[in-house]
Design a protein around this motif. Structure first.
Motif, PDB file in Angstrom:
ATOM      1  N   GLY A  51       0.723  -1.260   0.077  1.00  0.00           N
ATOM      2  CA  GLY A  51      -0.166   0.164  -0.007  1.00  0.00           C
ATOM      3  C   GLY A  51       0.864   1.185   0.090  1.00  0.00           C
ATOM      4  O   GLY A  51       2.041   1.244  -0.427  1.00  0.00           O
ATOM      5  N   ARG A  52       0.289   2.301   0.453  1.00  0.00           N
ATOM      6  CA  ARG A  52       0.754   3.727   0.366  1.00  0.00           C
ATOM      7  C   ARG A  52       1.794   3.761   1.527  1.00  0.00           C
ATOM      8  O   ARG A  52       1.471   3.679   2.471  1.00  0.00           O
ATOM      9  CB  ARG A  52      -0.103   4.820   0.338  1.00  0.00           C
ATOM     10  N   SER A  53       2.871   4.428   1.141  1.00  0.00           N
ATOM     11  CA  SER A  53       3.886   5.089   2.230  1.00  0.00           C
ATOM     12  C   SER A  53       4.154   6.266   1.501  1.00  0.00           C
ATOM     13  O   SER A  53       4.843   6.340   0.648  1.00  0.00           O
ATOM     14  CB  SER A  53       4.881   4.121   2.229  1.00  0.00           C
ATOM     15  N   HIS A  54       4.352   7.292   2.439  1.00  0.00           N
ATOM     16  CA  HIS A  54       4.743   8.509   1.744  1.00  0.00           C
ATOM     17  C   HIS A  54       6.110   8.771   1.937  1.00  0.00           C
ATOM     18  O   HIS A  54       6.581   9.853   1.111  1.00  0.00           O
ATOM     19  CB  HIS A  54       4.047   9.767   2.774  1.00  0.00           C
ATOM     20  N   ASN A  55       6.877   8.132   2.479  1.00  0.00           N
ATOM     21  CA  ASN A  55       8.387   8.426   2.464  1.00  0.00           C
ATOM     22  C   ASN A  55       9.127   7.285   2.458  1.00  0.00           C
ATOM     23  O   ASN A  55      10.502   7.126   2.757  1.00  0.00           O
ATOM     24  CB  ASN A  55       8.699   8.856   3.968  1.00  0.00           C
ATOM     25  N   LEU A  56       8.871   6.012   1.501  1.00  0.00           N
ATOM     26  CA  LEU A  56       9.458   4.806   1.779  1.00  0.00           C
ATOM     27  C   LEU A  56      10.892   5.043   0.976  1.00  0.00           C
ATOM     28  O   LEU A  56      11.907   4.577   1.886  1.00  0.00           O
ATOM     29  CB  LEU A  56       8.807   3.843   0.814  1.00  0.00           C
ATOM     30  N   TYR A  57      10.966   5.587  -0.109  1.00  0.00           N
ATOM     31  CA  TYR A  57      12.515   5.686  -0.673  1.00  0.00           C
ATOM     32  C   TYR A  57      13.165   6.733   0.235  1.00  0.00           C
ATOM     33  O   TYR A  57      14.486   6.601   0.358  1.00  0.00           O
ATOM     34  CB  TYR A  57      12.208   6.306  -2.085  1.00  0.00           C
ATOM     35  N   GLU A  58      12.725   7.745   0.763  1.00  0.00           N
ATOM     36  CA  GLU A  58      13.465   8.799   1.382  1.00  0.00           C
ATOM     37  C   GLU A  58      13.955   8.161   2.748  1.00  0.00           C
ATOM     38  O   GLU A  58      14.977   8.234   3.099  1.00  0.00           O
ATOM     39  CB  GLU A  58      12.560  10.080   1.874  1.00  0.00           C
ATOM     40  N   GLY A  59      13.008   7.549   3.420  1.00  0.00           N
ATOM     41  CA  GLY A  59      13.433   6.676   4.458  1.00  0.00           C
ATOM     42  C   GLY A  59      14.558   5.712   4.155  1.00  0.00           C
ATOM     43  O   GLY A  59      15.457   5.698   5.123  1.00  0.00           O
ATOM     44  N   LEU A  60      14.399   4.940   3.162  1.00  0.00           N
ATOM     45  CA  LEU A  60      15.611   3.765   2.728  1.00  0.00           C
ATOM     46  C   LEU A  60      16.877   4.689   2.585  1.00  0.00           C
ATOM     47  O   LEU A  60      18.075   4.358   2.936  1.00  0.00           O
ATOM     48  CB  LEU A  60      15.092   3.166   1.466  1.00  0.00           C
ATOM     49  N   ALA A  61      16.785   5.990   1.811  1.00  0.00           N
ATOM     50  CA  ALA A  61      18.090   6.814   1.739  1.00  0.00           C
ATOM     51  C   ALA A  61      18.565   6.965   2.765  1.00  0.00           C
ATOM     52  O   ALA A  61      20.134   6.845   3.178  1.00  0.00           O
ATOM     53  CB  ALA A  61      17.940   7.996   0.719  1.00  0.00           C
ATOM     54  N   ASN A  62      18.005   7.590   3.880  1.00  0.00           N
ATOM     55  CA  ASN A  62      18.445   7.965   5.192  1.00  0.00           C
ATOM     56  C   ASN A  62      19.026   6.837   6.121  1.00  0.00           C
ATOM     57  O   ASN A  62      20.228   6.826   6.586  1.00  0.00           O
ATOM     58  CB  ASN A  62      17.353   8.582   6.011  1.00  0.00           C
ATOM     59  N   ILE A  63      18.488   5.489   5.842  1.00  0.00           N
ATOM     60  CA  ILE A  63      18.871   4.177   6.486  1.00  0.00           C
ATOM     61  C   ILE A  63      20.156   3.883   5.828  1.00  0.00           C
ATOM     62  O   ILE A  63      21.253   3.779   6.471  1.00  0.00           O
ATOM     63  CB  ILE A  63      17.873   3.204   6.296  1.00  0.00           C
ATOM     64  N   VAL A  64      20.581   4.099   4.466  1.00  0.00           N
ATOM     65  CA  VAL A  64      21.775   3.958   3.927  1.00  0.00           C
ATOM     66  C   VAL A  64      22.786   4.913   4.281  1.00  0.00           C
ATOM     67  O   VAL A  64      23.992   4.637   4.635  1.00  0.00           O
ATOM     68  CB  VAL A  64      21.634   3.787   2.284  1.00  0.00           C
ATOM     69  N   LYS A  65      22.631   6.029   4.387  1.00  0.00           N
ATOM     70  CA  LYS A  65      23.609   7.106   4.650  1.00  0.00           C
ATOM     71  C   LYS A  65      23.905   6.726   6.149  1.00  0.00           C
ATOM     72  O   LYS A  65      25.060   6.937   6.352  1.00  0.00           O
ATOM     73  CB  LYS A  65      22.631   8.496   4.956  1.00  0.00           C
TER      74      LYS A  65
END
Length: 231
Positions: A51-65
């Motif tokens: 379903g919908r996630s407003h920040n999935l890819y932004e969250g993943l990018a921060n996790i990787v950082k």
């Protein structure tokens, strides 16, 4: 000692009002040997069926950082993988969705924990025991989903006596539907609302310090500078 202070400025942007700050939550925090706990950062969560996630890819990018920063500072990194027992789950063992995302797989790890429930402390091997044997008292918890495995891990970490930090923007979740009560329509919360609730639950009641990725990275920079000064 590297001092870590809670930056509350971002919480009003989510519509969160912090009603209570305990003395614990206002003290400085040493993160010079903090472990980064990467919870369920798995390919299965990229499936649109969640379903919908407003920040999935932004969250993943921060996790990787954060993962790259922890590797760069040679600090302990724990990867947690959810091995779902549900036959149709995108996270089930043996299915490609069970794998960690490629950027997380590439990170150096000190420990891999596998689990079948929400808490990373109820997996294999025993995470709390490993922390204690390693002399780790502070953990930074990130991952998916904010309101489920991340929040459960943070709550249990706090109950077990660890200092817990949760950079909220390094987590992600999805819209969720609950029960129908009193004959009304099903209760529904957006991903944003679920993240607000997690922030208030964890920070407002002292389970963890909720902050942002940028603040954690800045604190790591302080740790590095202090280390050079003592060299």
């Amino acid at each position: 000692m590297a001092e870590f202070y809670v930056n509350m400025a971002f919480l009003p942007l989510l519509g969160v009002r912090v009603f209570r700050l305990t003395e614990y939550m206002t003290e400085s925090l040493d993160i010079s040997n903090a472990a980064l706990v990467l919870v369920d950062v798995q390919q299965g969560f990229l499936d649109p069926g969640w379903g919908r996630s407003h920040n999935l890819y932004e969250g993943l990018a921060n996790i990787v950082k954060l993962g790259e920063a922890w590797n760069g500072h040679r600090l302990p990194v724990v990867k947690v993988r959810h091995d779902s027992t549900h036959p149709q789950s995108t996270l089930r063992s043996g299915y490609r969705g069970n794998d960690l995302i490629a950027e997380v797989q590439d990170l150096r790890e000190d420990l891999l924990v596998t689990k079948t429930v929400n808490s990373s402390f109820l997996g294999t091997p025993d995470l709390a025991q490993w922390f204690r044997e390693s002399g780790i008292t502070t953990i930074v918890v990130v991952g998916i989903q904010t309101n489920l495995c991340v929040e459960t891990t943070a709550r249990m970490g706090g109950n077990l006596g660890f200092d817990v930090i949760v950079p909220l923007d390094a987590t992600a979740t999805f819209d969720l539907e609950g029960p129908s009560l009193a004959g009304g329509p099903p209760l529904r919360l957006s991903a944003e609302d679920l993240m607000k609730a997690t922030a208030v639950n964890l920070h407002g009641d002292g389970f963890a310090r909720v902050t942002e990725t940028a603040d954690v990275l800045a604190s790591l920079g302080m740790t590095s500078a202090i280390g050079r000064g003592n060299a």
